[in-house]
Design a protein around this motif. Sequence first.
Motif, short mmCIF file in Angstrom:
data_model
loop_
_atom_site.label_atom_id
_atom_site.label_comp_id
_atom_site.label_asym_id
_atom_site.label_seq_id
_atom_site.Cartn_x
_atom_site.Cartn_y
_atom_site.Cartn_z
N GLY A 231 -17.95 15.51 -25.53
CA GLY A 231 -18.30 16.92 -25.52
C GLY A 231 -17.71 17.61 -26.74
O GLY A 231 -17.16 16.98 -27.63
N PRO A 232 -17.84 18.93 -26.79
CA PRO A 232 -17.43 19.66 -27.99
C PRO A 232 -15.91 19.77 -28.17
O PRO A 232 -15.46 20.12 -29.24
N GLU A 233 -15.13 19.42 -27.14
CA GLU A 233 -13.68 19.60 -27.26
C GLU A 233 -12.99 18.44 -27.95
O GLU A 233 -11.94 18.61 -28.54
N LEU A 234 -13.54 17.22 -27.86
CA LEU A 234 -12.95 16.05 -28.50
C LEU A 234 -13.92 15.54 -29.54
O LEU A 234 -15.05 15.19 -29.21
N ALA A 235 -13.50 15.52 -30.80
CA ALA A 235 -14.40 15.12 -31.88
C ALA A 235 -13.64 14.43 -32.99
O ALA A 235 -12.46 14.67 -33.21
N VAL A 236 -14.35 13.58 -33.71
CA VAL A 236 -13.84 12.96 -34.93
C VAL A 236 -14.48 13.69 -36.10
O VAL A 236 -15.69 13.71 -36.23
N ASP A 237 -13.65 14.33 -36.91
CA ASP A 237 -14.13 15.02 -38.10
C ASP A 237 -14.05 14.02 -39.26
O ASP A 237 -12.96 13.74 -39.77
N SER A 238 -15.19 13.49 -39.66
CA SER A 238 -15.23 12.46 -40.69
C SER A 238 -14.94 13.01 -42.08
O SER A 238 -14.41 12.30 -42.92
N ASP A 239 -15.29 14.27 -42.33
CA ASP A 239 -15.02 14.86 -43.64
C ASP A 239 -13.52 14.94 -43.90
O ASP A 239 -13.06 14.66 -45.00
#
Length: 104
Positions: free
Chosen positions: A11-19
């Motif tokens: 969901g939107p709360e856990l994410a991997v920011d690749s940049d």
Amino acid sequence: MADRSSVDVSGPELAVDSDRRVLRWREREVGLTPLEHDLLVCLAGIPGQVWTYARLHRAVWGNDHLGRGSDMHSVVRRIRHKLARLNAPTTIHAVRGVGFRLTL
């Protein structure tokens, strides 16, 4: 590894920011090494899907040499610690003799 700049893990709360190569849970972030990032992006593609050791090694290290697998287990252990530091409800489970999967 990933074409997307951000991969939602659960969901939107856990994410991997690749940049920025960070793992984000709600308002908190932890940095990821290149290997941690690439392995986590593989597992996050379809949470719950089992990735075999060979498939992960090919995708993350770019070769078929598995050796004893200690390199992969070390990266998984570091990611697990980072998920725990964030108090994220997601973890990486080992599928004995097969590989790993991300579980929510």
